[in-house]
Motif scaffolding. Structure first.
Motif, short mmCIF file in Angstrom:
data_model
loop_
_atom_site.label_atom_id
_atom_site.label_comp_id
_atom_site.label_asym_id
_atom_site.label_seq_id
_atom_site.Cartn_x
_atom_site.Cartn_y
_atom_site.Cartn_z
N HIS A 24 0.79 -1.23 0.00
CA HIS A 24 0.00 0.00 0.00
C HIS A 24 0.83 1.29 0.00
O HIS A 24 0.25 2.37 -0.01
N ASN A 25 2.16 1.16 0.03
CA ASN A 25 2.99 2.36 0.24
C ASN A 25 4.07 2.44 -0.83
O ASN A 25 5.17 1.93 -0.66
N PRO A 26 3.79 3.06 -1.99
CA PRO A 26 4.77 3.08 -3.08
C PRO A 26 6.01 3.89 -2.73
O PRO A 26 5.97 4.78 -1.87
N ILE A 27 7.09 3.59 -3.41
CA ILE A 27 8.36 4.28 -3.18
C ILE A 27 8.84 4.92 -4.48
O ILE A 27 8.45 4.53 -5.58
N GLY A 28 9.71 5.90 -4.34
CA GLY A 28 10.37 6.52 -5.48
C GLY A 28 11.87 6.44 -5.28
O GLY A 28 12.36 6.54 -4.14
N ALA A 29 12.60 6.25 -6.37
CA ALA A 29 14.06 6.14 -6.30
C ALA A 29 14.70 7.11 -7.27
O ALA A 29 14.26 7.24 -8.42
N VAL A 58 6.27 9.07 -6.62
CA VAL A 58 5.21 8.40 -5.86
C VAL A 58 3.84 8.87 -6.35
O VAL A 58 2.91 8.06 -6.53
N LEU A 59 3.69 10.16 -6.61
CA LEU A 59 2.42 10.70 -7.10
C LEU A 59 2.06 10.10 -8.46
O LEU A 59 0.90 9.78 -8.72
N ALA A 60 3.05 9.92 -9.33
CA ALA A 60 2.79 9.31 -10.64
C ALA A 60 2.26 7.89 -10.48
O ALA A 60 1.34 7.48 -11.22
#
Length: 693
Positions: A145-150, A215-217
């Protein structure tokens, strides 16, 4: 029909997510592109849980297809085989930030596969793979449920750069991967060139708004095509049994915690657990001992964490910032080219150096092109280091990851090929382990390099920090031992010199760290690093002045590129002759016009190098050469001063005394010292033996 979400101008390119066209039978799939580099990530989950233990059976595979760069695999087998080290390291890079974000107690098998389908040779696919894996999980029905960005951050000329190219990374003092959720940091990985703690924190904060955009994307993508999340059973301990046993277990754990030696403490814990199961079985033969063990270990974790947060008491009795006792020894082995043992508490690394020539460099086939490595650090973790029995079948993913981190820490301090023309291999044998063997490897490797006479720019030391959180309270621990790593919330490894950080790696078990936590941890890491460097300095403060007498002798010389052919000779004739005559190995780097000569004997090395220098310079009257007599005539002797270049010693120039018969004084094959006394208009060289004396 596919769906897309993109972030324009994320660095030099747009980051694009898409899904719905490919790999539709996976629980979730995502295609991510940046420039002309494209990665496909898929996520699949088993239908049923594995109920044997409270552990998330997550596996990550990362594959670089050679077709992505329009290449066919080399060698006899023309298909991709077992994963290369770089693929394993990227798979770990994907796994580490995702694992803590799954629900606690999830025991379904989950597999993530990330494949590089296209590579432009400019943009690294590893960052794309992390983002693609997060998107594949987030839009799937898997409970994530908690996406990440790198993102990757570099620093060139005091300017921070987002997602630099391979070329830009070569010029940078910082190569830092930052991974986070919308609000917090979940993972760091980086190599740096003595960068300050303040600059590292600045880079992490610089990355934050870009991570939020990524993350928003993914959230926009999920709003369009996301599947309903599955409701799955989660592993839970028996709460009633836990309440019943808590006071008793806490009381008995008091008797074993505070014992410094890990094996004694573990033996005490095993005894408490065995007695508890035996007693419960006597009272109720239907007692499920596995449930008792699950409760016991959950309560042990609660006990350890409570002691640290509420009483500042660590399992082995140390204060929160206290480092375990350190011992350093150099020259531990008699015949290796360099060696050192670094012991910190019950963690011990034996590091051994082997010096070789450029022929020993490792060739690497990568998507960005073929490259070579002249510094290799290999980490080995045999089962006896923790008192276990396991099959030993080559390096594990953990071995490869720990070795790469230690290598990354030392690499910025490594001398250039011009300064030190050797290829260097370091092997760290972990002889004993109780926490942070990778950072012990950094320390032992530094000492062994200096013992081998490798002129590193500065010593490097490493330390691992931990974290325990309870609500709003938290404690940062310096030099974590195994139990603190196991039951703690963070493993934060920081390596560097007295001047700054050279490598950093952060893994957590909670959903994120605040900047305040990171700042506090970086400060403690620096304090500890300086203490360790002082301890190492007592054992050996500077690299030895020369390499071991058992190491090969190497000398490199720069030559005129146009003269390389004169060293090699027709069909390699001259270079083979030099190699045989002086018992040396000669390597020629055409790109840098550098000739490296390797010999076991220092005198042979000196003579071979002198001959090569002579072969590449203009011959001038007055110069002295060592020459070989190749032909005797009645009027003198023809001598070869360098391969392919002969001159005549006239009979009158052989000796101060009268020479009636040249063959009575000289024979073919004799080595004589000659002086060039003239070169005529036709390039013929006149030599003298008597004037060379």
């Amino acid at each position: 029909m596919g769906f897309c979400a993109s972030i324009p101008n994320l660095g030099k390119n747009s980051l694009k997510f898409s899904t719905g066209d490919w790999a539709k039978q996976a629980n979730g799939s995502s295609l991510v592109s940046y420039g002309d580099t494209v990665v496909l990530a898929t996520a699949c989950m088993s239908k049923n849980p594995k109920e044997t233990e409270n552990f998330l059976p997550l596996t990550v595979e990362y594959q670089e297809r050679t077709y992505a760069m329009g290449k066919i695999p080399g060698g006899f087998i023309k298909r991709e085989g077992k994963p290369k080290d770089e693929e394993i390291l990227t798979a770990r890079l994907i796994d580490r930030p995702l694992r803590p974000l799954f629900p606690n107690g999830l025991t379904h098998e989950i597999q993530i596969v990330a494949m590089v389908l296209s590579s432009d040779g400019k943009n690294d696919a590893d960052i794309l793979a992390i983002n693609a894996a997060s998107a594949a999980l987030f839009i799937s029905d898997i409970p994530f449920h908690n996406p990440i960005g790198a993102v990757r951050i570099s620093k060139i000329d005091d300017s921070l750069i987002i997602n630099p190219t391979f070329e830009e990374r070569e010029k940078s003092v910082m190569d830092l991967v930052v991974v986070g959720t919308e609000d917090d940091v979940v993972m760091l990985e980086g190599g740096l060139n003595e960068v300050s703690e303040e600059d590292v924190l600045e880079a992490i904060k610089f990355a934050a708004p870009f991570i939020k955009e990524i993350v928003l994307a993914q959230k926009n993508l999920r709003n369009s095509v996301g599947k309903k999340k599955k409701e799955v059973p989660l592993f839970e301990i028996d709460s009633q049994l836990s309440d019943t046993l808590k006071d008793r277990i806490f009381t008995e754990l008091e008797s074993v915690y505070g014992i410094v030696k890990k094996e004694e403490r573990e033996a005490g814990i095993d005894k408490i657990l065995a007695n508890l199961c035996e007693e419960l079985l006597k009272n109720n033969p239907e007692t499920d001992c596995q449930k008792v063990k699950d409760v016991f270990f959950a309560l042990e974790e609660e006990f350890v964490r409570k002691k640290i947060v509420e009483e500042n008491k660590r399992p082995d009795g140390r204060s929160l910032k206290e480092i375990r006792p350190i011992e350093c020894k150099v020259g531990a082995l008699p015949r290796t080219h360099g060696s050192a043992v670094f012991t910190r508490g019950q963690t011990q690394s034996l590091a051994i150096i082997t010096l070789g020539s450029s022929a020993d460099e490792q060739a690497i086939e990568a998507l960005e092109g073929r490259k070579t490595k002249r510094f290799m650090l290999h980490y080995s973790f045999p089962p006896f280091s923790v008192g276990e029995i396991k099959p030993m079948r080559g390096p594990s993913r953990r071995d490869i990851g720990h070795g790469a981190l230690a290598e990354k820490a030392i690499l910025p301090m490594f001398p250039s090929k011009e300064e030190f023309p050797y290829t260097i291999r370091v092997v760290s044998e972990i002889l004993e382990s109780n926490g942070s063997s990778s950072m012990a490897t950094v320390c032992a490797s530094t000492l062994s390099l200096m013992d081998a006479g490798v002129p590193i720019k500065a010593p490097v030391a490493g330390i691992a920090l931990g974290l325990i959180t309870e609500g709003e309270q938290y404690k940062v621990l310096t030099d974590i031992a195994g139990v603190e790593d196991h039951y703690g919330d963070m493993d934060f490894k920081v390596a560097g010199t007295k001047k700054g950080i050279t490598a950093i790696q952060l893994d957590i078990k909670i959903t994120g760290l605040t900047y305040k936590m990171l700042e506090e941890a970086l400060v403690q890491a620096k304090e500890a690093r300086l203490i360790i460097l002082d301890k190492m300095n007592v054992a050996l403060s500077l690299p030895r002045e020369s390499v071991s007498r058992y190491a090969p002798k190497i000398q490199s010389v720069k030559v005129d590129p146009d003269k390389i052919g004169s060293i090699i000779g027709p069909g390699g004739k001259y270079i083979r002759r030099l190699s045989t005559e002086y018992n040396v190995t000669i390597d020629i780097d055409d790109e840098t016009a550098t000739v490296s000569v390797v010999a076991e004997d220092a005198e042979n090395l000196k003579r071979a190098v002198k001959q090569i220098v002579n072969m590449t310079k203009e011959i001038e009257p007055g110069e002295i050469y060592e020459a070989k007599v190749v032909r005797i005539t009645n009027f003198g002797a023809f001598c070869e001063i360098i391969p392919g270049k002969q001159g005549l010693v006239h009979v009158s120039e052989i000796s101060e005394n009268y020479v009636k018969d040249v063959s009575e004084v000289l024979k073919e094959g004799d080595i004589v010292t000659v002086k060039i006394i003239g070169i005529d208009n036709q390039g013929r060289i006149n030599l003298s033996i008597k004037q060379a004396k």
